[in-house]
Design a protein around this motif. Structure first.
Motif, short mmCIF file in Angstrom:
data_model
loop_
_atom_site.label_atom_id
_atom_site.label_comp_id
_atom_site.label_asym_id
_atom_site.label_seq_id
_atom_site.Cartn_x
_atom_site.Cartn_y
_atom_site.Cartn_z
N GLU B 295 0.83 -1.20 0.00
CA GLU B 295 0.00 0.00 0.00
C GLU B 295 0.87 1.25 0.00
O GLU B 295 0.69 2.18 -0.78
CB GLU B 295 -0.84 -0.06 1.27
CG GLU B 295 -2.05 0.79 1.29
CD GLU B 295 -3.19 0.13 0.55
OE1 GLU B 295 -3.93 0.89 -0.07
OE2 GLU B 295 -3.33 -1.11 0.58
N VAL B 296 1.84 1.22 0.90
CA VAL B 296 2.72 2.37 1.07
C VAL B 296 3.57 2.59 -0.18
O VAL B 296 3.70 3.72 -0.66
CB VAL B 296 3.63 2.10 2.29
CG1 VAL B 296 4.79 3.07 2.32
CG2 VAL B 296 2.84 2.20 3.57
N ARG B 299 1.59 3.92 -3.08
CA ARG B 299 1.30 5.35 -2.96
C ARG B 299 2.50 6.19 -3.31
O ARG B 299 2.41 7.18 -4.04
CB ARG B 299 0.86 5.65 -1.54
CG ARG B 299 0.73 7.14 -1.33
CD ARG B 299 0.41 7.40 0.05
NE ARG B 299 -0.54 6.38 0.49
CZ ARG B 299 -1.49 6.61 1.33
NH1 ARG B 299 -1.65 7.81 1.77
NH2 ARG B 299 -2.27 5.65 1.72
N GLU B 300 3.63 5.79 -2.76
CA GLU B 300 4.84 6.57 -3.01
C GLU B 300 5.19 6.55 -4.51
O GLU B 300 5.56 7.55 -5.08
CB GLU B 300 5.99 5.97 -2.19
CG GLU B 300 7.31 6.67 -2.39
CD GLU B 300 7.78 7.37 -1.14
OE1 GLU B 300 7.08 7.25 -0.11
OE2 GLU B 300 8.81 8.04 -1.20
N GLU B 303 3.03 8.72 -6.77
CA GLU B 303 3.40 10.13 -6.80
C GLU B 303 4.45 10.41 -7.85
O GLU B 303 4.63 11.55 -8.27
CB GLU B 303 3.94 10.55 -5.43
CG GLU B 303 2.84 10.89 -4.46
CD GLU B 303 3.42 11.19 -3.09
OE1 GLU B 303 4.48 11.82 -3.04
OE2 GLU B 303 2.80 10.76 -2.11
N ARG B 304 5.18 9.37 -8.23
CA ARG B 304 6.23 9.57 -9.21
C ARG B 304 5.68 9.59 -10.64
O ARG B 304 6.40 9.92 -11.56
CB ARG B 304 7.27 8.44 -9.10
CG ARG B 304 7.96 8.40 -7.76
CD ARG B 304 9.05 9.43 -7.71
NE ARG B 304 9.70 9.45 -6.39
CZ ARG B 304 10.63 10.32 -6.04
NH1 ARG B 304 11.02 11.24 -6.89
NH2 ARG B 304 11.16 10.29 -4.85
N GLU B 306 3.54 11.06 -13.52
CA GLU B 306 2.94 12.35 -13.84
C GLU B 306 2.16 12.25 -15.14
O GLU B 306 2.32 11.29 -15.90
CB GLU B 306 4.06 13.40 -14.00
CG GLU B 306 4.62 13.84 -12.67
CD GLU B 306 6.10 14.16 -12.77
OE1 GLU B 306 6.59 14.37 -13.90
OE2 GLU B 306 6.75 14.16 -11.72
N ILE B 421 13.03 2.69 -11.82
CA ILE B 421 12.55 2.67 -10.45
C ILE B 421 12.20 1.25 -10.07
O ILE B 421 11.46 0.57 -10.77
CB ILE B 421 11.31 3.59 -10.32
CG1 ILE B 421 11.69 5.02 -10.70
CG2 ILE B 421 10.75 3.55 -8.91
CD1 ILE B 421 10.52 5.94 -10.85
N LEU B 526 16.39 4.37 -8.36
CA LEU B 526 15.59 4.58 -7.16
C LEU B 526 14.97 3.26 -6.75
O LEU B 526 14.51 2.49 -7.59
CB LEU B 526 14.49 5.59 -7.52
CG LEU B 526 13.46 5.96 -6.49
CD1 LEU B 526 14.13 6.62 -5.33
CD2 LEU B 526 12.47 6.92 -7.11
N GLU B 530 8.91 0.34 1.65
CA GLU B 530 7.96 0.96 2.56
C GLU B 530 8.61 1.98 3.47
O GLU B 530 7.93 2.72 4.16
CB GLU B 530 7.20 -0.09 3.36
CG GLU B 530 8.04 -0.92 4.29
CD GLU B 530 8.41 -2.24 3.66
OE1 GLU B 530 8.64 -2.27 2.44
OE2 GLU B 530 8.47 -3.25 4.39
N GLY B 532 10.38 4.35 2.22
CA GLY B 532 10.49 5.54 1.41
C GLY B 532 11.35 5.28 0.20
O GLY B 532 11.59 4.14 -0.17
N SER B 533 11.82 6.36 -0.40
CA SER B 533 12.64 6.24 -1.60
C SER B 533 14.10 6.17 -1.20
O SER B 533 14.56 6.97 -0.39
CB SER B 533 12.41 7.44 -2.50
OG SER B 533 11.05 7.53 -2.82
#
Lengths: 392, 553
Positions: B295-296, B299-300, B303-304, B306, B421, B526, B530, B532-533
Motif C-alpha cells: 500500500e505504502v 502510494r509513493e 506520486e512519481r 505524472e 525505479i 531509485l 515501505e 520511502g525512496s
C-alpha cells in the motif's frame, strides 16, 4: 499531500502498533492506510482524529518571527531560523497534550513554508524538528513517562534549545574536518555565498594555512554578502581573485602546474536524499566543468540541511516536487531588453522565483566528490544512510 | 497411471489428507510409535538437552546440522555418480518410451514413498545419523537402474556453467511427501512447483499461511518444549517446499523470522497460547511487511507518475500493477508499455489486468526493446523485484537487466534522463552480495522452451514455417533470444524433421531456462520500499535498520 494529518496521526499509530517495523514506516503514508483499513488498524476509541482544524489557535506570528530572525542575524541559516521559530512558538503557547503540540507545529510549519518562495532549506529544519519532537516523545526519560504534560513540555523545550545549540556548532566542526583538505599553496575555487564555506576558509586561514581563493561570480555580479566575505578573507591576508563563469576553464589552466591541485569547495542550501545538492543557479554547470577537468568538488554543508526527498533528475518537475517553481525559459520575439513580463506575474506571483539571483538548481550526486559535514566526510551516497539513521 | 502407482499414491495422499480434521490427535500419535520413533526420541533428547542452550549454541547447532546435510547431499551425489558408472556398463534397452516408462514408475514411487520419507525425516531431525544414512543409500539404488539411464542423458544436456543450479534431488511430488508433511504444505509445494503460485509476495504469503495451518494443527509431543520441537517439525515442511521450488528471498526472510519467533517462545507458555500468539504474529507480519508495505509503496510510486508519462514495465509484478492502477484511478494520464518474454509470458497477464482497469497498454516482446525505447519516448521504467541484494543490485525476472540497461543506455544518448525505479518490499531485501546472475539463480523447466506451437518455425517445411512465423510476428523474434541453441537444433533437426522436442537425446544440445538475472546498481536510480525512496546503495543500511543482517549467514 495532506501535510497536516499525517504528522499528528503518527504518534497515535505508533503507540498502537508497537512493532518496530511499523514505526519505521514513513509517516505520511499512515493517515490514508488507517482510513482505508479500518479493520486492520483500529484506532483507539477514545482519541479523536486530529485534523488541521483542531490545531489550537495562537496569536504567535511565526512568519514575522522568522523574518525578523533572518534579518537580525546574518549568520543564521534558514533551517535553524525555522527551528528556532518553532521552538519559540512552543514556548509561547501553553498546550496540554501531545497531539495538540504536533498539530500546532505542523500547521505552523506549513504556514511558514507557504510564506517562502524557496521553502527547501526551511523544510529541512521544520521536518527535522518535528521528527525530533516525535522521537523525544517516544524516548523520553522514564522519569517523565508518568508525569504530566507540563514536565514533558519543559523537557522538550530545554531539549530544543540544546538542539539549536548543537546545530550551531556544526560549522566550526565542518571547518575542522575540512582542514586536512586544504594544502599549503593550493587554490580553492568557490562559488555562491555559504556560511559554512566562509567558516571553513576563515578557520583554515586562522590555522596559518596559506592558500589562494578564486571566487567565481555569477552573471548577476558581486552581491553584498560576497563582497563582505572577500573583504574578510583579504583581512586575513588570503589572496583572492574574482572571475566570471566564462573565465573559469582558462583560469584553471593558468594555475601553476607545480602547485598542489586545486579544488572546489562550495556550500549548499539543502542536500537531497540521493546526494544531490540545491544551490543557486550555475552550480551544475560549474560541477560539470569540475568533473571534466578532474578537479574535486567538495560541498561543505551542515547535516541539518539534509532533506528527505528523492529527486529523479534535476529539472523543473523535481524542483516542483520540492515546492519551488521558477521559469528560466521565457521565449519571446521582442528585443532582448524588452524584458518579457510573463503571465506568472498574476495570482501566485509570490511563489514563483523570478530573478536569477534567487533561482535554485539541483546538482546531481555523480558530480560531487565528497560532502564535508560536521559528522565527517561522506560520499553523496551516504546521505540516504544518514537520513535513514535520523528518521528511523 | 499404471495400477502399480495406485497403492503408493493413495497411501501418500489419503493418509495425510484423511487426518485433516483429526490432525491434532493423529499427528501426535504416529510420531512416537513406528518408524518415526528414532527421530522423535532424538528430538526429545535434543530438546531436553537444548532447553538451556543459548542462542549462540543453537545457531552453532543449526550450522552443524546444515553442514551435515550438505555433506549428506555430497555423499548422495557421489553415490549417484557411482550408480551412473554402473548403469553405463550395463547394456540398457533403447529409449523406447513405454518400456522405459513402466519400470520407472514403480521404482520412482518406491524410492520416493519408501526411502525418501525415511531419508527426509532423518536429515532434519538428526544430522548425526549421517554414516548410517550413507550406508543405507545404495540399497534402493540397484533396482532403479532404468531411470538412471534417462537421468544420465538428461545430465549430459545440462549447461555446465549452471550445473550447480540443477536440482540435486527429485522435485517434490505428491507421492513423495512424507507422513509428517502437512496437507497444506503439500498442496502449496505442488502449486509452487507448477508455478501456480508465482511471484515473491504471493509465495511468501502462501508459505506463511501454510505454516500457520501447520502451527494450528500441531501438538507438542510430551516432554518436549514447543520452541524446540516445532522448529524441527517445521524444518520438514520447509525442506519439502524447498524441494518443490527453491525458496525465494522473501520466503527465506519470512521463514527466518518465523523460526526466530518460534525459538523465542517462552517455555512456560502452554501450547494453545504459543500457537495463538504465533498465528497472530504471522497475520501481523503478512499485514505489515506485505499488505501495508505494498500500500505504502504503491502510494509513493504513484506520486512519481505524472501526466503524459510513458511507463515501461517488464513481465509482471503485483506491486507495479497496483501502482499503475492506483495512478490511473487518481486520474493521471499516462501510457504503459508492457515488455514480455518467453517462456512464461507473465506480461500477458499484467497487460490484461491493466487493460481491464482501463489503462492504455502497449505490449511488446523483449526482443523489440531497442525499438520501443528509441521510438516511444519512454519517461519512466518501473521494475518489480525478487530481491534487492546487499550491494544494491536487483535480482528479478530474467530480462530485467536488459530492460534496465536499454532504458538507461538509450536515454543517455538522447539527453533525456529516464529513471529506472524498483518497487520492492523490505521483506525482499537481502544482505547477500552477488556479482553475476550465475551464482544465485534458479532454473526453470527447460522443456518450457520447447514450445510445441513454435515447432513449425524450426521445421523444414517452408510453407508451414512461413505460416506460423507470419501471424505470430513474435515467433521468429522470440527464437532470436536463444540463438545458439536453436541454431544447433536447426542444423541437426533439419534432416530428421525434429524440433527441440527431443532435445534431451541430442548430444551437444543444451537448453537453459534461467529464471532470474541481476541488474547492476548503476542501471537503477531509485528503490521504493515501505521506508520511502532510497538509492540502491542504501539497501544494506535498511538491512541494518531491520536487523535482517542475519541474512548474511
Amino acid at each position: 499531500m495532506n501535510d497536516f494529518t499525517w504528522r499528528s496521526l503518527w504518534t497515535k499509530i505508533g503507540q498502537l502498533l508497537s512493532l518496530r517495523m511499523v514505526k519505521a514506516f514513513s509517516f505520511q503514508l499512515f493517515s490514508d492506510i488507517s482510513l482505508r483499513h479500518p479493520a486492520s488498524l483500529s484506532t483507539p476509541p477514545s482519541t479523536p482524529k486530529p485534523t488541521p482544524d483542531t490545531s489550537p489557535s495562537t496569536d504567535f506570528d511565526i512568519v514575522a518571527f522568522y523574518n525578523d530572525l533572518i534579518s537580525r542575524d546574518p549568520t543564521i541559516t534558514p533551517p535553524i531560523a525555522a527551528i528556532e521559530s518553532l521552538t519559540s512558538l512552543l514556548a509561547s503557547t501553553p498546550l496540554t497534550t501531545i497531539s495538540e503540540t504536533l498539530a500546532l507545529l505542523s500547521t505552523h510549519s506549513s504556514k511558514l513554508l507557504a510564506s517562502q518562495r524557496n521553502p527547501i532549506p526551511l523544510s529541512a529544519g521544520t521536518e527535522l524538528f518535528q521528527r525530533y519532537l516525535v522521537s523525544s516523545f517516544q524516548q523520553r526519560p522514564s522519569s517523565l513517562a508518568s508525569s504530566d504534560f507540563t514536565a514533558l513540555r519543559h523537557h522538550i523545550l530545554s531539549n530544543s534549545s540544546l538542539f539549536v545549540k548543537r546545530a550551531n556548532e556544526a560549522r566550526p566542526k565542518i571547518a575542522q574536518h575540512a582542514l586536512p583538505f586544504i594544502k599549503d599553496d593550493s587554490t580553492i575555487i568557490t562559488y555562491g555565498y555559504s556560511r559554512a564555506v566562509q567558516a571553513l576558509l576563515t578557520h583554515a586561514a586562522e590555522s596559518n594555512r596559506s592558500f589562494n581563493v578564486i571566487y567565481v561570480l555569477p552573471a548577476t555580479g558581486l552581491s553584498e554578502r560576497v563582497s563582505k566575505f572577500i573583504a574578510a578573507l583579504n583581512d586575513l591576508s588570503i589572496p583572492t581573485a574574482t572571475i566570471s563563469m566564462q573565465a573559469l576553464i582558462y583560469a584553471l589552466a593558468s594555475l601553476a602546474p607545480s602547485a598542489p591541485p586545486p579544488q572546489f569547495i562550495i556550500g549548499a542550501a539543502a542536500v537531497l536524499e540521493n546526494g544531490s545538492i540545491i544551490t543557486e543557479l550555475g552550480m551544475h554547470q560549474l560541477a560539470l566543468i569540475a568533473k571534466s577537468v578532474s578537479v574535486p568538488l567538495h560541498v561543505a554543508v551542515e547535516s541539518y540541511k539534509f532533506v528527505r526527498n528523492f529527486p529523479l533528475g534535476y529539472g523543473p518537475t523535481d524542483l516542483a516536487r520540492l515546492g519551488v517553481r521558477q521559469n528560466v525559459l521565457q521565449f519571446g520575439t521582442g528585443t532582448p531588453n524588452s524584458d518579457p513580463k510573463p503571465e506568472a506575474a498574476t495570482a501566485d506571483e509570490g511563489k514563483v522565483l523570478t530573478t536569477e539571483a534567487e533561482m535554485v538548481e539541483i546538482t546531481p550526486p555523480n558530480l560531487i566528490s565528497a560532502l564535508i559535514t560536521e559528522n565527517g566526510i561522506m560520499s553523496p551516497n551516504a546521505v540516504s544512510e544518514e537520513l535513514i539513521k535520523l528518521w528511523f | 497411471m499404471p495400477p502399480s502407482d495406485g497403492v503408493p499414491v493413495t497411501n501418500g495422499t489419503t493418509q495425510p489428507s484423511g487426518d485433516v480434521p483429526s490432525k491434532e490427535s493423529k499427528k501426535s500419535k504416529p510420531r512416537p510409535d513406528g518408524s518415526a520413533r528414532t527421530a522423535t526420541e532424538q528430538d526429545i533428547a535434543e530438546a531436553g538437552a537444548g532447553v538451556k542452550l543459548t542462542g549462540a549454541l543453537l545457531k552453532k547447532q543449526k550450522a552443524a546440522e546444515k553442514a551435515a546435510r550438505r555433506a549428506e547431499k555430497v555423499a548422495e551425489k557421489g553415490a549417484h555418480a557411482q550408480q551412473q558408472a554402473q548403469t553405463q556398463t550395463q547394456t540398457q534397452a533403447g529409449p523406447s518410451g513405454t518400456k522405459l516408462e513402466t519400470p520407472r514408475r514403480p521404482s520412482t514411487t518406491k524410492r520416493e514413498s519408501d526411502t525418501v520419507p525415511h531419508h527426509r525425516r532423518t536429515p532434519s531431525s538428526g544430522a548425526r545419523q549421517l554414516p548410517i544414512r550413507g550406508a543405507a543409500q545404495p540399497q534402493p539404488q540397484p533396482q532403479a537402474s532404468a531411470p538412471h539411464e534417462k537421468e544420465k542423458r538428461h545430465e549430459l544436456n545440462r549447461v555446465p556453467m549452471f550445473s550447480h543450479l540443477y536440482p540435486k534431488e527429485k522435485r517434490a511430488t505428491l507421492a513423495g511427501a512424507g507422513r509428517e508433511i502437512h496437507p497444506a504444505v503439500i498442496a502449496l509445494g505442488l502449486q509452487l512447483r507448477d508455478y501456480v503460485i508465482c511471484g515473491g509476495n504471493a509465495r511468501c504469503v502462501a508459505t506463511l499461511l501454510a505454516f500457520k495451518m501447520v502451527i494450528k494443527t500441531y501438538t507438542t509431543p510430551p516432554a518436549v518444549a514447543l520452541s524446540r520441537h516445532l522448529l524441527t517439525h517445521l524444518n520438514h515442511q520447509i525442506a519439502y517446499l524447498r524441494n518443490a521450488r527453491p525458496l525465494s528471498t522473501s520466503q527465506g526472510n519470512s521463514i527466518r523470522w518465523l523460526k526466530n519467533l518460534i525459538s523465542t517462545q517462552p517455555v512456560e507458555s502452554t501450547d494453545s497460547e504459543a500457537k495463538q500468539s504465533l498465528c497472530e504474529a504471522i497475520d501481523l507480519y503478512i499485514r505489515e511487511r506485505i499488505t501495508l508495505a505494498d500500500e505504502v509503496i504503491a502510494r509513493e510510486a504513484t506520486e512519481r507518475i505524472e501526466d503524459g508519462d510513458v511507463v515501461l514495465t517488464y513481465a509482471k509484478s503485483s506491486i507495479v500493477e497496483k501502482t499503475l492502477i492506483n495512478a490511473h484511478r487518481q486520474g493521471k494520464k499516462f501510457r504503459v508499455i508492457v515488455i514480455d518474454s518467453r517462456p512464461m509470458f507473465e506480461g500477458k497477464n499484467h497487460a490484461r489486468s491493466l487493460i481491464r482497469a482501463g489503462l492504455k497498454v502497449q505490449y511488446a516482446l523483449l526482443t523489440a526493446i531497442a525499438d520501443i525505447v528509441d521510438q516511444e519516448s519512454v519517461t519512466k521504467c518501473f521494475l518489480g523485484a525478487s530481491a534487492m541484494l546487499g550491494n544494491g543490485k536487483l535480482l528479478s525476472r530474467a530480462g530485467s537487466a536488459m530492460v534496465a540497461m536499454m532504458v538507461k543506455e538509450c536515454s543517455r544518448n538522447k539527453s533525456r534522463n529516464v529513471p529506472v525505479i524498483v518497487l520492492c518490499e523490505t521483506v525482499k531485501f537481502s544482505a547477500k552480495a552477488v556479482l553475476d546472475s550465475i551464482i544465485l539463480n534458479e532454473l526453470g523447466d527447460a522443456d518450457a522452451l520447447v514450445d510445441s506451437a513454435q515447432s513449425g518455425v524450426f521445421s523444414t517445411n517452408p510453407s508451414l514455417a512461413a505460416a506460423t512465423a507470419a501471424p505470430s510476428k513474435g515467433g521468429s523474434k522470440k527464437s532470436g533470444a536463444k540463438d545458439k541453441d536453436e541454431d544447433d537444433s536447426d542444423d541437426k533437426g533439419a534432416g530428421s524433421n525434429k524440433g527441440l522436442e527431443e532435445w534431451k537425446d541430442q548430444p551437444g544440445l543444451f537448453l537453459l531456462n534461467i529464471m532470474y538475472d541481476v541488474t547492476p546498481a548503476e542501471f537503477l536510480d531509485l528503490v521504493i520500499c515501505e521506508l520511502g525512496s532510497l538509492p540502491p546503495e542504501a539497501v544494506p543500511v535498511v538491512n541494518g535498520v531491520h536487523g535482517d543482517d542475519q541474512a548474511l549467514a
